[in-house]
Scaffold this motif. Sequence first.
Motif, PDB file in Angstrom:
ATOM      1  N   ALA A   4       0.814  -1.211   0.000  1.00  0.00           N
ATOM      2  CA  ALA A   4       0.000   0.000   0.000  1.00  0.00           C
ATOM      3  C   ALA A   4       0.849   1.263   0.000  1.00  0.00           C
ATOM      4  CB  ALA A   4      -0.942   0.006   1.205  1.00  0.00           C
ATOM      5  N   ARG A  11       4.167  -2.996  -5.454  1.00  0.00           N
ATOM      6  CA  ARG A  11       2.783  -3.419  -5.232  1.00  0.00           C
ATOM      7  C   ARG A  11       2.394  -4.514  -6.214  1.00  0.00           C
ATOM      8  NH1 ARG A  11      -0.430   1.308  -4.650  1.00  0.00           N
ATOM      9  NH2 ARG A  11       0.112   1.730  -6.800  1.00  0.00           N
ATOM     10  N   GLN A  15       1.245  -8.224  -5.071  1.00  0.00           N
ATOM     11  CA  GLN A  15      -0.105  -8.659  -5.439  1.00  0.00           C
ATOM     12  C   GLN A  15      -0.075  -9.900  -6.336  1.00  0.00           C
ATOM     13  OE1 GLN A  15      -1.753  -6.969  -2.928  1.00  0.00           O
ATOM     14  NE2 GLN A  15      -3.411  -7.184  -4.392  1.00  0.00           N
ATOM     15  N   TYR A  61      -3.428  -5.249   2.823  1.00  0.00           N
ATOM     16  CA  TYR A  61      -3.336  -4.212   1.793  1.00  0.00           C
ATOM     17  C   TYR A  61      -4.561  -3.299   1.839  1.00  0.00           C
ATOM     18  CZ  TYR A  61      -3.455  -1.948  -2.737  1.00  0.00           C
ATOM     19  OH  TYR A  61      -3.543  -1.009  -3.730  1.00  0.00           O
ATOM     20  N   ASP A  62      -5.744  -3.896   1.887  1.00  0.00           N
ATOM     21  CA  ASP A  62      -6.965  -3.087   1.914  1.00  0.00           C
ATOM     22  C   ASP A  62      -7.038  -2.211   3.162  1.00  0.00           C
ATOM     23  OD1 ASP A  62      -7.808  -4.072  -0.517  1.00  0.00           O
ATOM     24  OD2 ASP A  62      -9.108  -5.607   0.357  1.00  0.00           O
ATOM     25  N   SER A  64      -4.489  -1.146   4.983  1.00  0.00           N
ATOM     26  CA  SER A  64      -3.436  -0.132   4.890  1.00  0.00           C
ATOM     27  C   SER A  64      -3.790   0.939   3.872  1.00  0.00           C
ATOM     28  CB  SER A  64      -2.108  -0.777   4.502  1.00  0.00           C
ATOM     29  OG  SER A  64      -1.720  -1.719   5.452  1.00  0.00           O
ATOM     30  N   GLU A  65      -4.393   0.538   2.789  1.00  0.00           N
ATOM     31  CA  GLU A  65      -4.813   1.499   1.763  1.00  0.00           C
ATOM     32  C   GLU A  65      -5.864   2.458   2.323  1.00  0.00           C
ATOM     33  OE1 GLU A  65      -4.382   3.172  -1.920  1.00  0.00           O
ATOM     34  OE2 GLU A  65      -3.297   1.414  -1.250  1.00  0.00           O
ATOM     35  N   LYS A  68      -4.045   5.041   4.414  1.00  0.00           N
ATOM     36  CA  LYS A  68      -3.076   5.851   3.686  1.00  0.00           C
ATOM     37  C   LYS A  68      -3.526   7.303   3.517  1.00  0.00           C
ATOM     38  CE  LYS A  68      -0.643   5.418  -0.699  1.00  0.00           C
ATOM     39  NZ  LYS A  68      -0.553   4.563  -1.887  1.00  0.00           N
TER      40      LYS A  68
END
Length: 180
Positions: A4, A11, A15, A61-62, A64-65, A68
Amino acid sequence: MIAAFQGKAVRGIIQLAADFTLVVPSFIMAMVFSALFGFSPAGAGVIFGIGNMGQYVNQAYDLSEGLKSREFIDAERVVGLGKWRLLFFHVLPNIYRQLLVFLGNRAAGVVQYAGLAFIGLGTDITNPDWGTLLYQYRAYLTTDPALVLYPTAAIAVLVLFFHFMFDSTGGREEAETIYD
């Protein structure tokens, strides 16, 4: 977390690895691994860990995104906080509860090894585990069901233990955020 906050190339690689583990089921990876190299509980743990990694990578990831673009992250960047310090001292404390709840809900995956042992791909039959016990005693299901009931109950208790242990870590308070 790294996916992220890093560039598109990093990334993309992270991924891609996560998507690969989602496409190839860990049970199939474990069967191939056991056929090629033999099988041990430690090897099973490694294979199942790698095989289920994609779900945790996507979850982290989701989360952390979502963090952000929060104001406290922007404030830390303006102050000049380094990327690694930002990740480990501000992002991780804000997402670990949700990750632990996710881990607890996925605890049923611990029975995958028992499933492999049940179909005969476990360790040596002289080293009994719950899957081997279920495999050996399935013939006695009608005459002595307790032989199958005890390993089944032990698996169920273990899964419930992990679920309740991680679910009580405070993940229900997802709206609360830690601000440092």
